[in-house]
Design an enzyme around this catalytic site. Structure first.
Site, short mmCIF file in Angstrom:
data_model
loop_
_atom_site.label_atom_id
_atom_site.label_comp_id
_atom_site.label_asym_id
_atom_site.label_seq_id
_atom_site.Cartn_x
_atom_site.Cartn_y
_atom_site.Cartn_z
N LYS A 167 -2.42 51.67 14.81
CA LYS A 167 -2.28 53.13 14.83
C LYS A 167 -1.14 53.49 15.77
CE LYS A 167 -4.43 55.96 13.03
NZ LYS A 167 -4.06 56.54 11.69
N HIS A 295 -9.69 54.79 2.84
CA HIS A 295 -9.37 55.41 4.12
C HIS A 295 -10.62 55.57 4.97
CE1 HIS A 295 -8.36 59.23 6.50
NE2 HIS A 295 -7.56 58.31 6.98
MG MG Z 1 -3.47 56.88 7.77
#
Ligand code: MG
Length: 397
Positions: A167, A295
């Site tokens: 991330k 997701h």
């Molecule tokens: Mg994403």
């Protein structure tokens, strides 16, 4: 069979450290546990996140008392008002559809995956999902490339995951590139994905893509915001692209396809308005040669065991699913389901085989984490965006 009562309980469950992303800091999992009871004694479970105000969830629950739990299109009409592009309505519907499918599965004695086409697999590989972390409870912060590599080593060892998702977006773009190259250097045989959550400009995205060419990424996820920007990166970046931001729901599909915006779409059961809609979307994506993944985090923060079980039931029935599915489940310290957190085996989570979603609520854990949520003040529900927020990053040329 009719729905006789609905309970929606906010809970706050700890994660092992506050995690940074381009929107700010996630310090805990704030979720809403939905219990839908029927007049035949069957209870279905659903899970929503912080993007659904508790009052709205409670009102929706009141509104569906008396409904047949098999009448999911009637449910959709009531909760979305028939709108086709209402994200809040989609998310709300998804939380309740989850509970109704749980009831349907329990009534039929079959796992929910059997209602979505049947199980094509018994377990699903997941990602080792790596964030920059704030220091917490004696744990040092995870900020530098060396820190992040060490944190990834820990996560990979704990889960067995062979896909790493970094991330990015919580530091300067050049630092994100350096971290990614360090991860590739350390993990030569793992799949590697990078996701800055659209905080880069187009110029930065293209420059970063050039520098990341040697990292052999599985994909670069949402470097830039919007269909036009993503189509430019896809055409010019030389790296496969993925999104859970520019193509999230049916109404966005025509424009995204026309622009060749991305290579892979990460389906979110909340954004897409439930598991059945997501399964249909996967079929539509196949027609346009769009790869599909799954997701995590569409309803806000990331999923506990009920939401994770729902994603697993869907994953079991998707023939074109690209492993590994996104999951931040390895970050949770506890859960509200019986038996505690689901466990990883060889980098995968097992599809629950019991009827319905396959998980049951632990009443003591629910009461405990409901009290934690009740004590929480609105001031610390969401951490500050002190590290840059959503300001786009422009290249240094
Ligand atoms: Mg994403």
């Amino acid at each position: 069979m009719r729905i006789s009562s609905v309970t929606a309980t906010p809970v706050r469950v700890p994660i092992y450290a506050p995690r940074l992303h381009s929107d700010g800091v996630t310090r805990s999992l704030d979720r809403i546990v939905i219990e839908v009871r029927t007049d035949e004694g069957v209870t279905g479970l659903g899970e929503l996140g912080g993007r659904s105000p508790h009052a709205r969830v409670r009102a929706a629950g009141d509104d569906i008392v008396g409904l047949d739990p098999f009448a999911t299109e009637e449910l959709r009409g009531r909760l979305t008002g028939g709108k086709f592009a209402d994200r809040g309505g989609n998310i709300l519907y998804a939380g309740f559809e989850m509970a109704l499918l749980d009831i349907q599965g329990k009534t039929l004695g079959r796992p929910v995956s059997d209602l979505l086409g049947g199980q094509l697999r018994t377990s699903v590989p997941t990602t080792a999902y790596v964030f920059r972390l704030l220091d917490h409870d004696g744990r040092p912060a995870v900020r530098t490339a060396d820190d992040i590599v060490a944190e990834t080593e820990r996560l990979v060892a704990a889960t067995g995951c062979t896909t790493i998702k970094f991330k990015a977006g919580s530091a300067a773009w050049a630092e994100d590139v350096a971290v990614t190259l360090a991860l590739r250097d350390r993990f030569r045989d793992h799949q590697l994905r990078v996701d800055p959550n659209a905080v880069w400009s187009l110029g930065t995205s293209l420059r970063a893509a050039a520098q990341l060419a040697e990292a052999d990424l599985e994909w670069l996820e949402d470097p830039v915001l919007g269909i036009e920007g993503m189509s430019q990166v896809t055409a010019r970046g030389g790296i496969p692209t993925a999104t859970n931001m520019c193509l999230t729901d049916w109404p966005e599909l025509p424009a995204a396809v026309a622009a060749h915006a991305v290579d892979v779409v990460l389906l979110d059961i909340y954004y897409l308005g439930g598991m059945r809609s997501a399964a249909g979307f996967a079929r539509a994506c196949a027609a346009w040669q769009l790869g599909i993944g799954l997701h995590s985090g569409g309803a806000g923060a990331s999923e506990l065991g009920i939401g994770t079980a729902a994603v697993l039931q869907l994953a079991a029935a998707l023939p074109t699913l690209i492993p590994a599915m996104d999951s931040m489940y390895s970050h949770v310290m506890d859960d509200v389901i019986v038996g505690g957190p689901l466990t990883f085996r060889d980098g995968s989570l097992t599809i629950p085989q019991q009827p319905g979603l396959g998980v049951e609520l632990d009443a003591d854990k629910l009461a405990h984490y409901a009290s934690v949520a009740a004590e929480a003040t609105s001031a610390n529900r969401r951490g500050p965006s002190s590290h840059g927020g959503k300001r786009p990053q422009y290249p240094a040329y």
